[in-house]
Design a protein around this motif. Structure first.
Motif, PDB file in Angstrom:
ATOM      1  N   ALA A 224      40.360  36.424  43.266  1.00  0.00           N
ATOM      2  CA  ALA A 224      41.250  36.220  42.144  1.00  0.00           C
ATOM      3  C   ALA A 224      41.737  37.442  41.237  1.00  0.00           C
ATOM      4  CB  ALA A 224      40.709  35.120  41.557  1.00  0.00           C
ATOM      5  N   VAL A 225      43.041  37.482  40.999  1.00  0.00           N
ATOM      6  CA  VAL A 225      43.375  38.432  40.373  1.00  0.00           C
ATOM      7  C   VAL A 225      44.262  37.916  39.107  1.00  0.00           C
ATOM      8  CG1 VAL A 225      44.966  40.627  40.171  1.00  0.00           C
ATOM      9  CG2 VAL A 225      43.259  40.239  42.050  1.00  0.00           C
ATOM     10  N   THR A 226      44.290  38.434  38.089  1.00  0.00           N
ATOM     11  CA  THR A 226      45.227  37.662  36.873  1.00  0.00           C
ATOM     12  C   THR A 226      46.228  38.775  36.324  1.00  0.00           C
ATOM     13  OG1 THR A 226      43.621  38.278  34.901  1.00  0.00           O
ATOM     14  CG2 THR A 226      43.299  36.360  36.437  1.00  0.00           C
ATOM     15  N   VAL A 227      47.091  38.135  35.843  1.00  0.00           N
ATOM     16  CA  VAL A 227      48.085  39.031  35.039  1.00  0.00           C
ATOM     17  C   VAL A 227      47.618  40.144  34.156  1.00  0.00           C
ATOM     18  CG1 VAL A 227      48.959  37.530  33.203  1.00  0.00           C
ATOM     19  CG2 VAL A 227      50.580  39.126  34.448  1.00  0.00           C
ATOM     20  N   SER A 228      46.325  39.593  33.539  1.00  0.00           N
ATOM     21  CA  SER A 228      45.832  40.263  32.389  1.00  0.00           C
ATOM     22  C   SER A 228      44.858  41.215  33.117  1.00  0.00           C
ATOM     23  CB  SER A 228      45.102  39.597  31.428  1.00  0.00           C
ATOM     24  OG  SER A 228      43.958  38.778  32.096  1.00  0.00           O
ATOM     25  N   GLY A 229      44.775  41.352  34.275  1.00  0.00           N
ATOM     26  CA  GLY A 229      44.064  42.481  34.950  1.00  0.00           C
ATOM     27  C   GLY A 229      42.576  41.817  35.307  1.00  0.00           C
ATOM     28  N   GLU A 230      42.274  40.615  35.096  1.00  0.00           N
ATOM     29  CA  GLU A 230      40.918  40.229  35.570  1.00  0.00           C
ATOM     30  C   GLU A 230      40.748  40.165  37.199  1.00  0.00           C
ATOM     31  OE1 GLU A 230      37.749  36.929  34.095  1.00  0.00           O
ATOM     32  OE2 GLU A 230      39.691  36.452  34.032  1.00  0.00           O
ATOM     33  N   HIS A 231      39.874  40.750  37.557  1.00  0.00           N
ATOM     34  CA  HIS A 231      39.335  40.507  39.220  1.00  0.00           C
ATOM     35  C   HIS A 231      38.174  39.732  39.382  1.00  0.00           C
ATOM     36  CE1 HIS A 231      41.955  44.210  40.535  1.00  0.00           C
ATOM     37  NE2 HIS A 231      42.693  43.411  39.459  1.00  0.00           N
ATOM     38  N   ILE A 232      38.099  38.609  40.109  1.00  0.00           N
ATOM     39  CA  ILE A 232      36.863  38.014  40.408  1.00  0.00           C
ATOM     40  C   ILE A 232      36.879  37.735  41.742  1.00  0.00           C
ATOM     41  CG2 ILE A 232      35.475  35.929  39.892  1.00  0.00           C
ATOM     42  CD1 ILE A 232      37.027  35.591  37.158  1.00  0.00           C
ATOM     43  N   VAL A 233      35.632  38.171  42.349  1.00  0.00           N
ATOM     44  CA  VAL A 233      35.274  37.873  43.787  1.00  0.00           C
ATOM     45  C   VAL A 233      34.295  36.921  43.971  1.00  0.00           C
ATOM     46  CG1 VAL A 233      34.579  39.095  45.790  1.00  0.00           C
ATOM     47  CG2 VAL A 233      35.882  40.258  44.373  1.00  0.00           C
TER      48      VAL A 233
END
Length: 309
Positions: A224-233
């Motif tokens: 998962a990648v968000t527009v705010s730059g958060e990445h979650i695997v």
């Protein structure tokens, strides 16, 4: 708050569960499951199992369409039926439990006679702040640009849009409607972005307009990648189930269910992943044990790795 689902290619799903599937043989399956199918109706049923009020918007034609309406009503799904002269299709899955293999027969959508104005009339009743999911194939002949503009009108007035479609329409919807969530599998993401790496593909989907892009990769988990730059695997630790059909739809239902109640993306991904895994443990799509989905925490069900925010 009601969650609304939209799909243009529903089906009656029939699952045969057998010890052995043999080419050219007569089979008498001891277990037969019939359910309202197609990705959007799987999402609707999964949401209902999670306790969410849900309204399913779908074109349903003929006697099969009548049966699907009845099946959805039994599952406490409100049906907003778009009447069509086209008989709803049927899809069959034969599950060989010995070989742990599925043999699937999916009837194609050969005709689509529903004007987009009929769909727009129904989506306009979604209130600002409510969630609208759109899932499944977009039939040939549907103007992808017009569909994207329809959905863009909904997001412009505050509808929270979650998208799980593939093909040319996906790119148009992302650019024009700028969905809150885009959830696609690795192959679908690669088809649009030309990139096979799921993390990089998710980043490209965000760059094109998605607020949050999630690329699922089966047993390997999701990025998962968000527009705010958060990445979650998220990586699953459970043993894969025998019945994966519909797991992606249950993933989307779990995700939206949590987000609709103000949960974080990390919390939503945990429930989403657990819903997908629970679905694969039993035959038939979106008939999982909701208690196991809600009771499992991030730590006990899935290991998550934060790649920065």
């Amino acid at each position: 708050m009601t969650i609304h689902t939209l799909g243009m290619t529903p089906a009656l799903d029939v699952v045969y569960v057998l010890d052995d599937v043999r080419l050219g043989a007569i089979h008498r399956p001891p277990v037969v499951i019939r359910s309202a199918g197609g990705k959007s109706l799987n999402v609707a049923r999964a949401l209902a199992r999670l306790g969410e009020p849900v309204r399913a918007i779908a074109p349903l034609g003929g006697r099969i369409g009548d049966l699907i309406v009845d099946l959805l009503a039994e599952g406490e799904v409100e049906v907003d039926r778009i009447h069509t002269a086209v008989e709803t299709r049927q899809c069959v899955t034969a599950c060989d439990t010995t070989a742990r293999a599925l043999t699937e027969f999916y009837e194609p959508v050969t005709a689509f006679d529903v004007p987009l104005d009929d769909i727009a009339h129904r989506t306009r009743s979604v209130r600002p702040g409510e969630w609208l999911t759109i899932s499944g194939a977009v039939p040939a002949g549907v103007d992808a640009d017009a569909l994207a503009r329809l959905l863009a009108a909904e997001t412009a007035r505050g509808v929270q849009l979650a998208v799980d479609v593939h093909g040319p329409a996906l790119g148009e919807i992302i650019v024009q409607a700028r969905p809150r969530i885009v959830k696609v599998n690795r192959a679908e993401a690669a088809g649009l972005t030309g990139v096979s790496d799921p993390e990089r593909a998710a980043q490209l989907l965000v760059e094109r307009g998605a607020h949050t892009a999630i690329v699922t990769d089966g047993e390997a988990g999701s990025h998962a990648v968000t527009v705010s730059g958060e990445h979650i695997v998220s990586r699953p630790v459970d043993r894969p189930g025998l019945f994966p059909v519909g797991s992606g739809d249950c993933f989307l239902a779990g995700l939206v269910s949590v987000l609709a109640h103000g949960g974080t993306l990390r919390e939503a991904l945990a429930v989403a992943a657990r819903a997908g895994a629970a679905n694969a443990q039993v035959p038939g799509a979106a008939v999982f044990d909701a208690g196991t989905v809600r009771a499992t925490t991030v730590a006990s069900a899935y290991g998550t790795t934060d790649l920065g925010c």
